[in-house]
Write a protein that holds these residues in place. Sequence first.
Motif, mmCIF file in Angstrom:
data_model
loop_
_atom_site.group_PDB
_atom_site.id
_atom_site.type_symbol
_atom_site.label_atom_id
_atom_site.label_comp_id
_atom_site.label_asym_id
_atom_site.label_seq_id
_atom_site.Cartn_x
_atom_site.Cartn_y
_atom_site.Cartn_z
ATOM 1 N N ALA A 181 0.827 -1.207 0.000
ATOM 2 C CA ALA A 181 0.000 0.000 0.000
ATOM 3 C C ALA A 181 0.862 1.258 0.000
ATOM 4 O O ALA A 181 0.556 2.235 -0.712
ATOM 5 C CB ALA A 181 -0.931 -0.011 1.211
ATOM 6 N N MET A 182 1.934 1.259 0.774
ATOM 7 C CA MET A 182 2.812 2.438 0.814
ATOM 8 C C MET A 182 3.512 2.656 -0.524
ATOM 9 O O MET A 182 3.614 3.790 -1.016
ATOM 10 C CB MET A 182 3.841 2.276 1.939
ATOM 11 C CG MET A 182 3.239 2.358 3.331
ATOM 12 S SD MET A 182 4.483 2.385 4.637
ATOM 13 C CE MET A 182 5.152 0.725 4.508
ATOM 14 N N LEU A 183 3.983 1.574 -1.132
ATOM 15 C CA LEU A 183 4.656 1.708 -2.421
ATOM 16 C C LEU A 183 3.685 2.145 -3.517
ATOM 17 O O LEU A 183 4.050 2.913 -4.413
ATOM 18 C CB LEU A 183 5.316 0.385 -2.799
ATOM 19 C CG LEU A 183 6.542 -0.006 -1.983
ATOM 20 C CD1 LEU A 183 7.041 -1.384 -2.398
ATOM 21 C CD2 LEU A 183 7.660 1.020 -2.156
ATOM 22 N N ALA A 184 2.438 1.667 -3.452
ATOM 23 C CA ALA A 184 1.434 2.091 -4.434
ATOM 24 C C ALA A 184 1.186 3.594 -4.321
ATOM 25 O O ALA A 184 1.030 4.285 -5.342
ATOM 26 C CB ALA A 184 0.144 1.314 -4.231
ATOM 27 N N SER A 185 1.156 4.107 -3.092
ATOM 28 C CA SER A 185 0.996 5.557 -2.906
ATOM 29 C C SER A 185 2.194 6.307 -3.460
ATOM 30 O O SER A 185 2.043 7.363 -4.091
ATOM 31 C CB SER A 185 0.814 5.863 -1.420
ATOM 32 O OG SER A 185 -0.335 5.227 -0.906
ATOM 33 N N LEU A 186 3.393 5.775 -3.243
ATOM 34 C CA LEU A 186 4.594 6.400 -3.786
ATOM 35 C C LEU A 186 4.566 6.406 -5.309
ATOM 36 O O LEU A 186 4.920 7.417 -5.944
ATOM 37 C CB LEU A 186 5.834 5.655 -3.282
ATOM 38 C CG LEU A 186 7.181 6.100 -3.866
ATOM 39 C CD1 LEU A 186 7.465 7.562 -3.520
ATOM 40 C CD2 LEU A 186 8.313 5.200 -3.362
ATOM 41 N N ASP A 187 4.117 5.312 -5.906
ATOM 42 C CA ASP A 187 4.028 5.246 -7.370
ATOM 43 C C ASP A 187 3.074 6.300 -7.915
ATOM 44 O O ASP A 187 3.353 6.954 -8.929
ATOM 45 C CB ASP A 187 3.571 3.851 -7.797
ATOM 46 C CG ASP A 187 4.584 2.772 -7.468
ATOM 47 O OD1 ASP A 187 5.754 3.131 -7.234
ATOM 48 O OD2 ASP A 187 4.198 1.593 -7.446
ATOM 49 N N THR A 188 1.938 6.468 -7.247
ATOM 50 C CA THR A 188 0.975 7.477 -7.681
ATOM 51 C C THR A 188 1.580 8.873 -7.611
ATOM 52 O O THR A 188 1.415 9.696 -8.524
ATOM 53 C CB THR A 188 -0.288 7.419 -6.802
ATOM 54 O OG1 THR A 188 -0.859 6.112 -6.899
ATOM 55 C CG2 THR A 188 -1.314 8.447 -7.255
ATOM 56 N N TRP A 189 2.292 9.151 -6.537
ATOM 57 C CA TRP A 189 2.929 10.470 -6.395
ATOM 58 C C TRP A 189 3.996 10.691 -7.463
ATOM 59 O O TRP A 189 4.104 11.793 -8.022
ATOM 60 C CB TRP A 189 3.547 10.596 -5.005
ATOM 61 C CG TRP A 189 4.251 11.912 -4.794
ATOM 62 C CD1 TRP A 189 3.680 13.119 -4.496
ATOM 63 C CD2 TRP A 189 5.657 12.145 -4.886
ATOM 64 N NE1 TRP A 189 4.641 14.094 -4.399
ATOM 65 C CE2 TRP A 189 5.866 13.528 -4.632
ATOM 66 C CE3 TRP A 189 6.754 11.329 -5.155
ATOM 67 C CZ2 TRP A 189 7.131 14.089 -4.637
ATOM 68 C CZ3 TRP A 189 8.014 11.894 -5.167
ATOM 69 C CH2 TRP A 189 8.198 13.265 -4.910
ATOM 70 N N LEU A 190 4.774 9.651 -7.765
ATOM 71 C CA LEU A 190 5.805 9.782 -8.789
ATOM 72 C C LEU A 190 5.191 10.091 -10.159
ATOM 73 O O LEU A 190 5.700 10.934 -10.907
ATOM 74 C CB LEU A 190 6.628 8.490 -8.871
ATOM 75 C CG LEU A 190 7.574 8.213 -7.705
ATOM 76 C CD1 LEU A 190 8.174 6.820 -7.830
ATOM 77 C CD2 LEU A 190 8.683 9.261 -7.654
#
Length: 354
Positions: A181-190
């Motif tokens: 979940a944290m990495l998915a949020s990071l991907d969206t921000w990137l």
Amino acid sequence: MTVAQSPVVDPGYRVVPVRLAGGRISLRFGLRAVLVTAVLVVVALAIGVVSLATGDFVVPIPDVLAAIVGNASPRAELVVMDWRMPRVLLALMLGAALGAAGAVFQSLTRNPLGSPDILGLDVGAYTGALLVIIAGTTAAGPVAAAALAGGLLTALLVYGLAYRRGLQGFRLIIVGIAVSAMLASLDTWLILSADLHLAISAAAWGAGSLNTVGWGQVVPSAFVLAVLWSALGLLARPLHATGLGDDAARALGVRLDASRLALVVVGVALTATATAVAGPIAFVALAAPQLARRLTGSAGVTLSGAAAMGACLLAASDFVAQHAFAPTQLPLGLVTVCIGGMYLIWLLIRQARR
């Protein structure tokens, strides 16, 4: 080397005594598992042949078979071998890789939810590749290396956070869900922070697709997967032993820490290879081992059965993605999410009833 006649030890298994120069070993295999795996391989190949024949330019199946052996018309060979064959081969190879990766992690965690999807490894591989793509590099080599690095770092993070005086499968899954979940949020921000053209390209690739693949991706992928499959074959015995429990594995002489580390590296590499070529493909690694286990009637997941089922699922999903709403092509990842989501709901309901 000679092989003695194989006695049947129970209704489902056969033991083959093999005499070698230095001694004698016994190979044990399930007759039903071998038969089911062979049928799955045939089904996967049949789906591939139908995919080669279907499209805007329909090629009769006899002409498809002729094109494969080089006896068809130039037009049929162009359509079958140059345009469609790379996609079909990659769907089969990457599906087998994801199925095998799911079998590895479900055996290590001894849990049907312990797949690269749930543990966040495919999201980690996507994050690594995404960083390279947003930086402006779209070459296959750097993207593949970044996907592998991202998957390995995610596996290390999940393993480290989940380790408390040993490693329990349920704790590993919970930590994997959180990290995913944290990495998915990071991907969206990137993606939101990137240049518009790069963001569109990264988002489209992140949906999972085989629309743009060609022979340039088939050859290196086949080489890498052949190496990984060879390594996995050498690790098959400790993998099956770890599925019996730590004490049983130690009693069989398995070096648990070294074997687990090697299996994690190979499993992550299989997932990262698929992610680097086609983007993150969800749920194939989750569903394939369990579906194969139910068909084969095995007590645990089997590598060959899971790989064959993975090839069937991904080849069928890619066929649906191409032709369900033709001429519009759906992202492959969208189809696997729909199929895998229904399977996951069924699995959770079945587990809750227990």
